[in-house]
Scaffold this motif. Structure first.
Motif, mmCIF file in Angstrom:
data_model
loop_
_atom_site.group_PDB
_atom_site.id
_atom_site.type_symbol
_atom_site.label_atom_id
_atom_site.label_comp_id
_atom_site.label_asym_id
_atom_site.label_seq_id
_atom_site.Cartn_x
_atom_site.Cartn_y
_atom_site.Cartn_z
ATOM 1 N N HIS A 301 0.608 -1.180 0.101
ATOM 2 C CA HIS A 301 -0.117 -0.097 0.090
ATOM 3 C C HIS A 301 1.093 1.332 -0.179
ATOM 4 O O HIS A 301 2.084 1.219 0.260
ATOM 5 N N LYS A 343 -6.292 7.131 -7.008
ATOM 6 C CA LYS A 343 -7.219 6.007 -7.612
ATOM 7 C C LYS A 343 -7.034 5.828 -8.704
ATOM 8 O O LYS A 343 -7.503 4.927 -9.254
ATOM 9 N N ALA A 346 -5.355 2.843 -10.734
ATOM 10 C CA ALA A 346 -5.897 1.732 -10.654
ATOM 11 C C ALA A 346 -6.641 1.332 -11.919
ATOM 12 O O ALA A 346 -6.723 0.160 -12.519
ATOM 13 N N GLU A 353 -5.789 -1.403 -7.151
ATOM 14 C CA GLU A 353 -7.155 -1.177 -6.731
ATOM 15 C C GLU A 353 -6.971 -1.201 -5.154
ATOM 16 O O GLU A 353 -6.698 -2.259 -4.645
ATOM 17 N N GLY A 354 -7.353 -0.041 -4.417
ATOM 18 C CA GLY A 354 -7.481 0.127 -3.133
ATOM 19 C C GLY A 354 -6.277 0.147 -2.378
ATOM 20 O O GLY A 354 -6.097 0.277 -1.171
ATOM 21 N N LYS A 355 -5.117 0.165 -3.078
ATOM 22 C CA LYS A 355 -3.835 0.252 -2.437
ATOM 23 C C LYS A 355 -3.248 1.628 -2.057
ATOM 24 O O LYS A 355 -2.244 1.806 -1.493
ATOM 25 N N THR A 357 -3.678 6.120 -1.635
ATOM 26 C CA THR A 357 -4.403 7.212 -1.349
ATOM 27 C C THR A 357 -3.610 8.625 -1.647
ATOM 28 O O THR A 357 -2.283 8.450 -2.147
#
Length: 477
Positions: A301, A343, A346, A353-355, A357
Motif C-alpha cells: 500500500h 485512485k 488503478a 485497486e484500493g492500495k 491514497t
C-alpha cells in the motif's frame, strides 16, 4: 579540452547535421543518442548529446564513432523508424566486424519497408495550455516522420481579433519559450499557418454541429482539451459531428471511459474504442514508476502526495471559487486540495485497486510538479538497489520514454521544463528502510504530459515509428 579538440568536434558535428536532415526528410527516420533526440540540433547540441552518453557507458561517446553510422544510414533503404545511434555505436564496438553488415542485421526490420505512414487528421478542441503544446509537438512530429497532421482547432470566439490572439499565444509562451518556426495569419480564411502547415480555426459552441468535412477533414481524431465533458455521454457529442472517427480526452475520464497511460496499457486500445482518455498529468507521471516498483518488489500500500504547480482553474487573487481553497491567491499560497491521481492509477494498473491514497498541494510555480511516493513494499529493499534498477529501466527498457532518472545535488523544478519524459526519479532523494520506500518523482505537468497525449494519438493512428535497436522488457533487465 584544447581549442583544437573543440574545433575538431565542431567539424564532426557540422558534418552530421545535413545527414540528420536527409534521414528525416527522405526516410522519415528520427535519431537519438541513448534516447536524447537529435532534432533541430546545433553543433553544440550534438556535442552535448554525445557527452550525455556518460550516464550510460560512463564515458563520452566519440562523434567519430557515430558519424560513420550516419553516413551508412543515409545510403540504406530505410523505412520510418526511430534509431538510437548511441546504442548502435556501442554494440558495434563490442561485436566489431564490417559496419554495413552490422547495420543491415540490426535494422533489418525497416530495410525496404517504405509504405506510407497513415495521414490521420487531428483536431484540437480547445486551445489552452495543453492544446497549444500539443500543436507544437504535432507540428514537429509530422515534420520529423510524417505523423498525424494537425488540421484544425475549435474554440469559442472571444473577440473580433480572436485568431490573431490565438496565433500570438502559439508563437510566444512565458514558460516554454518561443515557437520554433514561423507563424502567420490568414484572417480572411480563418487559418493560422505554422511552419508551412495550415491550421483551420473553427468557431463553435457546440461540438455536435461542426461539419469537419467542409474543411476537407475526415475520420479525424478530436483531442478535447477543454475538460468540459469527461463522461461518455458528454464526449459522444464529438462523434455526432461530421468527419470525426475518435475522441481523446486530456483529463481523467469518468465512468466506463478507458484511461490510457502510454507505455502501460496502450496495447489495450481496440478498434472499437472510439472514446478514450489520456488520464491526468499526475497519473501519467507516477503510474510507470509505480509499475516498475510493483513488478520488482511488490507494493502492499502507499500514499501519493503531489506538490503541483498552480493551474488556470485557480484564482490569481482571492475571489469566489466553486472548489474548496482554490479561491485563494494561487501565486501567494500553498493550497491543499484533492487529487484523483492515486485512485486513477488503478484504471491503468488494476493491481493497485484500493492500495493508494493521495492528496495535492498547489504551489506558486507555473510548471513542473513533484510526486512523493510513500510506499510499503512486500519485501525489503536498499536505496542503492532501487536507484540502480530505476536507472537501468530509464536507459534500456521499453519505458525509457516514460521514466527518467537523475542523480544531481543541484537540480530544481525549472530544470525539468520541457522534458519529454512523464516522470523523473530523483535518486539523491530516495529513502529506503526495510520495506519502506519513498521516491521523489519530478514531472513537467504540461509538456511531459502533452508528449504522452501525442503518443496515444500516434498509436490510434497507426503512426508510431519502429524503435531500433529494440528496447528491453522489464523482465529482461
Amino acid at each position: 579540452m584544447t581549442d583544437a579538440d573543440w574545433n575538431e568536434r565542431i567539424a564532426l558535428a557540422e558534418a552530421m547535421i545535413p545527414l540528420l536532415g536527409r534521414l528525416r526528410r527522405e526516410r522519415n527516420v528520427v535519431t537519438s543518442i541513448f534516447g536524447r533526440r537529435l532534432e533541430n540540433v546545433t553543433e553544440t547540441g550534438i556535442i552535448k548529446s554525445h557527452r550525455y552518453a556518460r550516464r550510460i557507458i560512463n564515458e563520452e561517446l566519440p562523434l567519430a564513432q557515430t558519424l560513420p553510422i550516419l553516413e551508412q544510414l543515409v545510403e540504406m533503404d530505410l523505412g520510418t523508424a526511430s534509431i538510437d545511434l548511441g546504442t548502435l555505436a556501442t554494440r558495434h564496438e563490442e561485436v566489431g566486424g564490417d559496419l554495413r553488415a552490422f547495420l543491415d542485421a540490426e535494422l533489418a526490420e525497416v530495410i525496404g519497408r517504405n509504405e506510407e505512414t497513415p495521414k490521420t487528421d487531428v483536431v484540437l478542441y480547445g486551445f489552452g495550455r495543453i492544446g497549444r503544446l500539443l500543436a507544437r509537438i504535432l507540428l514537429t512530429r509530422q515534420a520529423d516522420h510524417n505523423g498525424p497532421v494537425l488540421r484544425a482547432i475549435v474554440v469559442r470566439q472571444g473577440a473580433e481579433d480572436d485568431i490573431v490572439k490565438r496565433a500570438s499565444l502559439l508563437r510566444r509562451d512565458s514558460v516554454h519559450g518561443a515557437f520554433d518556426g514561423t507563424i502567420s495569419v490568414d484572417r480572411e480564411n480563418n487559418v493560422i499557418w505554422a511552419n508551412g502547415t495550415p491550421i483551420q480555426v473553427i468557431y463553435s459552441d457546440d461540438p455536435a454541429t461542426v461539419d469537419y468535412t467542409a474543411y476537407g477533414i475526415d475520420d479525424a481524431v478530436v483531442v478535447d482539451n477543454t475538460g468540459r465533458w469527461r463522461d461518455r455521454a458528454g464526449l459522444e457529442q464529438h462523434l455526432r459531428a461530421t468527419g470525426v472517427a475518435r475522441v481523446l480526452l486530456t483529463a481523467p475520464g469518468k465512468g466506463d471511459v478507458k484511461n490510457i497511460v502510454y507505455g502501460i496499457n496502450h496495447k489495450g486500445i481496440t478498434d472499437a474504442d472510439r472514446i478514450l482518455s489520456a488520464a491526468s498529468c499526475t497519473t501519467n507521471g507516477i503510474t510507470p514508476v509505480l509499475k516498475v516498483v510493483n513488478d520488482k518488489w511488490g507494493v502492499a500500500h502507499g500514499h501519493v502526495e503531489t506538490v503541483h504547480s498552480f493551474t488556470n482553474d485557480q484564482n490569481l487573487i482571492d475571489n469566489f471559487h466553486r472548489g474548496s481553497r482554490r479561491g485563494r491567491a494561487a501565486t501567494l499560497n500553498m493550497v491543499l486540495t484533492e487529487t484523483g491521481a492515486a485512485k486513477a492509477v488503478a484504471k491503468a494498473l488494476p493491481e493497485f485497486e484500493g492500495k493508494l491514497t493521495g492528496n495535492a498541494i498547489r504551489v506558486p510555480t507555473p510548471d513542473v510538479s513533484m510526486a512523493v511516493l510513500n510506499l510499503t513494499l512486500e519485501r525489503e529493499v536498499t536505496r542503492e538497489e532501487v536507484n540502480d534498477y530505476i536507472r537501468e529501466v530509464s536507459l534500456r527498457s521499453v519505458l525509457r520514454q516514460q521514466i527518467d532518472y537523475i542523480h544531481s545535488p543541484e537540480v530544481v523544478s525549472s530544470d525539468f521544463i520541457g522534458t519529454t519524459h512523464t516522470g523523473i526519479v530523483d535518486g539523491l532523494a530516495t529513502i529506503a528502510a526495510g520495506r519502506h520506500l519513498v521516491l521523489y518523482v519530478w514531472y513537467d505537468n504540461e509538456f511531459g504530459y502533452s508528449n504522452q497525449v501525442v503518443r496515444i494519438v500516434e498509436e490510434i493512428a497507426g503512426a508510431r515509428p519502429i524503435v531500433l535497436p529494440k528496447r528491453k522488457h522489464l523482465e529482461e533487465l
